[in-house]
Design an enzyme around this catalytic site. Sequence first.
Site, short mmCIF file in Angstrom:
data_model
loop_
_atom_site.label_atom_id
_atom_site.label_comp_id
_atom_site.label_asym_id
_atom_site.label_seq_id
_atom_site.Cartn_x
_atom_site.Cartn_y
_atom_site.Cartn_z
N ASP A 38 -6.67 97.63 41.12
CA ASP A 38 -7.28 96.75 42.10
C ASP A 38 -6.64 95.39 41.95
OD1 ASP A 38 -10.29 97.09 43.66
OD2 ASP A 38 -9.45 95.08 43.54
N ASP A 60 -1.38 94.61 43.81
CA ASP A 60 -1.50 94.55 45.26
C ASP A 60 -1.01 95.90 45.76
OD1 ASP A 60 -1.08 94.27 47.99
OD2 ASP A 60 -0.23 92.27 47.85
N VAL A 61 -1.88 96.68 46.39
CA VAL A 61 -1.49 98.05 46.76
C VAL A 61 -0.37 98.08 47.79
CG1 VAL A 61 -3.71 99.09 46.20
CG2 VAL A 61 -3.30 98.25 48.53
N SER A 140 -12.18 106.53 57.41
CA SER A 140 -13.44 106.04 57.97
C SER A 140 -13.79 106.90 59.17
CB SER A 140 -13.29 104.58 58.41
OG SER A 140 -14.43 104.15 59.13
N TYR A 153 -9.03 97.94 62.50
CA TYR A 153 -9.45 98.77 61.37
C TYR A 153 -9.45 100.24 61.78
CZ TYR A 153 -12.62 100.58 57.73
OH TYR A 153 -13.18 101.29 56.71
N LYS A 157 -7.20 103.22 60.03
CA LYS A 157 -7.81 104.38 59.40
C LYS A 157 -7.43 105.68 60.11
CE LYS A 157 -9.89 102.43 55.94
NZ LYS A 157 -9.46 102.72 54.54
#
Length: 251
Positions: A38, A60-61, A140, A153, A157
């Site tokens: 994370d 940082d992904v 989501s 968003y 997703k």
Amino acid sequence: MTGRFAGRVAAITGAASGLGRAVAEALAAEGARLLLMDRDAAGLEALAARCPDALTVVIDVSSAADMARAAAAGLDRFGPASLLVTAAGMLGPTAPAVEAEEADWDRLFDVNVKGTWLAAKCFIPQIRAAGGGAVVTLASAAGLTGSLSLPAYSASKGAVVMLSRSLALAHAPEGIRVNCVCPGSIETPMLDATFAAAADPAARMAEFRARHPLGRFGQAREVADTVLFLLGEGAGFVTGVSLPVDGGRLA
């Protein structure tokens, strides 16, 4: 607890809060050894206290270098991971899609989509080396239908859903299952942020609750239980699924 993941190594992005934290705690309780990733160093430290023998790496992904560094650290500590959960995500702009700022759009897709892809890129080779295993991505319910309030968003997703299905097809011959969990409104800091961003938070909360036929918001542990099912042997013939955990929202 049954210890059903005893001896298994699991890598989790977005582990410091929300759904990632719930998954980490559930896997730790079932005996898994955890690589927790994370950007929130304090959140990772607090979580590690609840997860024995966990390794935490601040990343940082969206950074390929960061993800590769975390994967190498986990490999050095535990050996190859056989389980991966990609829970890192962000809401992004709440404006209509055509009014979103380019920088906000890019950052959203960097975290939600690129971050998921980088995790797969770095950890699926480890899962292959471990002799197979399972990946669960977090998308989501908004990735399975359009969203008036969170269009960017929703788009990001939806990309995670399609990436997950494609990974499932690509890696099934290697004994690697890839499934996607698509939560509805779950009581997490991200949901709180959704309400806080609204002009009328109480009205937005009532609107979101009304979308769920079960008449309530979900709990993070309910999503974590679903993730653990998909990671485990009970889902051994399940791959390529995009599973809503949404209180009936998409029924």
